[in-house]
Write an enzyme that holds these catalytic residues in place. Structure first.
Site: not given
Ligand code: TTP
Ligand code: MG
Length: 387
Positions: A21, A116-117
């Site tokens: 992720d 992203d994951e």
């Molecule tokens: P995530 O992997 O949940 O969050 P992140 O990568 O920003 O942070 P982390 O380091 O905790 O993993 O989500 C990936 C991307 O998806 C995030 O950068 C933006 C998008 N996203 C949204 O658009 N709305 C949301 O509610 C969430 C949770 C994520």
């Molecule tokens: Mg992330």
């Protein structure tokens, strides 16, 4: 209640599953492209002047309690010097393709969950002497070399534990839960760390005195089921560190769509009509990329429109393509029928607008729903035979 007793096939303990992720993905991309942002609190999302919400925030901003899905105005209250950036979907998609290419260098069993994951099953990989932890480390390094961004990785014998593990040492983390540690690790997990347990369920668990997964096992299965229904089965398994789900290979996309929330409610059909071409334009771009990526991917079989009214009620309307009739199976179809497709979306919005009694609308969306192609069906059948 017999079937509530967790049992585990030994082969399941031998699996090597990764969950990778990216760290604060959208915000990290913005920092990468604009180094002036480094060290400053950054949020990606709607403007605090309107009704915007945040997609994400970097770790500097998170220190102030700024979080994904928070309203931008609330984020500004918490962090007055927060820098807001409008999302650039295409750029994030571009990097998403890059990281997925890296995953596929290690295994064909890649199950993307979002941009992203992804889960990866590397059980059969002989890369890095067969060490899943070393593979995870190598993938993280490669992502950094090729994109300049950091990712966090979890390694475990199943998807549940791998997902929890990738979050364990964020950002830039790597954490492994070995098969022999799975049980104890799961038992000690606070329920807020369990994927799938949302805010509402968590409150219910806490009100009943349940704090960790080990608390789940202390209660009779029947009692659990009476409070949490079918979810009790899953929880009981998770509390033992067991999750039998496989990493899916090629995931079938069920729909392709785009939507927009407006700063001010759209008061009439003229204002709705004005917005439709922009949405259709975006849908075309996404659909073209979809066709580019895989010619055998499921083809669109329906079109749909949706509208969220001023009172937050969501209404949808859909129609099979064969009824219209339209055929959207490749980029050429899109190009040749651009006007007809736009016209059909307009007509469907008109019908929907009449159905909702012409009340003001805060969000519009439209898109395509897919039907599985025969080739995919055959592949699935092939996989079943191999089991
Ligand atoms: P995530 O992997 O949940 O969050 P992140 O990568 O920003 O942070 P982390 O380091 O905790 O993993 O989500 C990936 C991307 O998806 C995030 O950068 C933006 C998008 N996203 C949204 O658009 N709305 C949301 O509610 C969430 C949770 C994520
Ligand atoms: Mg992330």
């Amino acid at each position: 209640m017999e079937d509530l007793k967790p049992s585990l096939h030994p082969a399941l303990l031998k699996r090597k599953i990764l969950h990778i992720d990216m760290d604060c993905f959208f915000a990290a991309v913005e920092e990468l492209d604009n180094p002036d942002l480094k060290g400053k609190p950054v949020a990606v999302g709607g403007s605090p002047q309107g009704r915007g919400v945040l997609c994400t925030a970097n770790y500097e901003a998170r220190k102030y309690g700024v979080r994904s899905a928070m309203s931008s105005s609330e984020a500004l209250r918490r962090c007055p010097h927060l820098i807001f950036i409008k999302p650039r979907g295409k750029r994030y998609q571009e990097i998403s393709y890059q990281i997925k290419d890296i995953f596929h260098q290690y295994t064909s069993l890649v199950e993307p969950l979002s941009l992203d994951e992804a889960f990866l099953d590397v059980t059969s990989s002989d890369r890095c002497f067969g060490s899943a932890t070393l593979i995870a480390k190598e993938i993280k390094d490669k992502i950094f070399q090729e994109t300049g961004l950091t990712a966090s990785a979890g390694v475990a014998p199943n998807k549940f534990l791998a997902k929890v593990a990738s979050d364990w040492k964020k950002p830039d983390g790597l954490f492994t839960v070995g098969p022999e540690e799975a049980f104890l690790f799961a038992q000690h997990l606070p329920l807020e760390k369990v994927p799938g347990i949302g805010k509402v369920s968590l409150e219910k668990f806490h009100s009943l005195g349940l704090k960790t997964l080990s608390d789940i096992g202390k209660y009779p299965a029947q009692w659990l089921e009476s409070h949490f229904g079918k979810f009790a089965h899953k929880l009981l398994f998770l509390s033992q560190g067991i999750d039998e789900r496989n990493v899916g290979g090629k995931s079938l996309r069920k729909s392709l769509g785009c939507e927009e929330t407006y700063h001010q409610d759209l008061p009439d059909f003229d204002s709705i009509s004005e917005r439709i071409p922009f949405l259709v334009e975006e849908l075309f771009e996404r659909t073209e990329r979809y066709f580019d990526r895989d010619q055998d991917a499921p083809k669109p079989s329906k079109i749909f429109v949706k509208a969220k009214t001023f009172d937050f009620h969501l209404h949808t309307h859909e129609c099979p393509l064969r009824v219209i009739p339209l055929k959207i199976e490749n980029k050429l179809d899109l190009k040749n029928q651009k006007d007809e497709i736009l016209q059909n979306f307009e007509e469907m919005f008109h019908l929907l607008y009449n159905r909702i009694d012409k009340v003001p609308v805060r969000l519009l969306g439209l898109g395509l729903r897919m039907s599985p192609s025969p080739k995919f069906e055959l592949e699935k059948l092939g996989q079943l035979r191999l089991l």
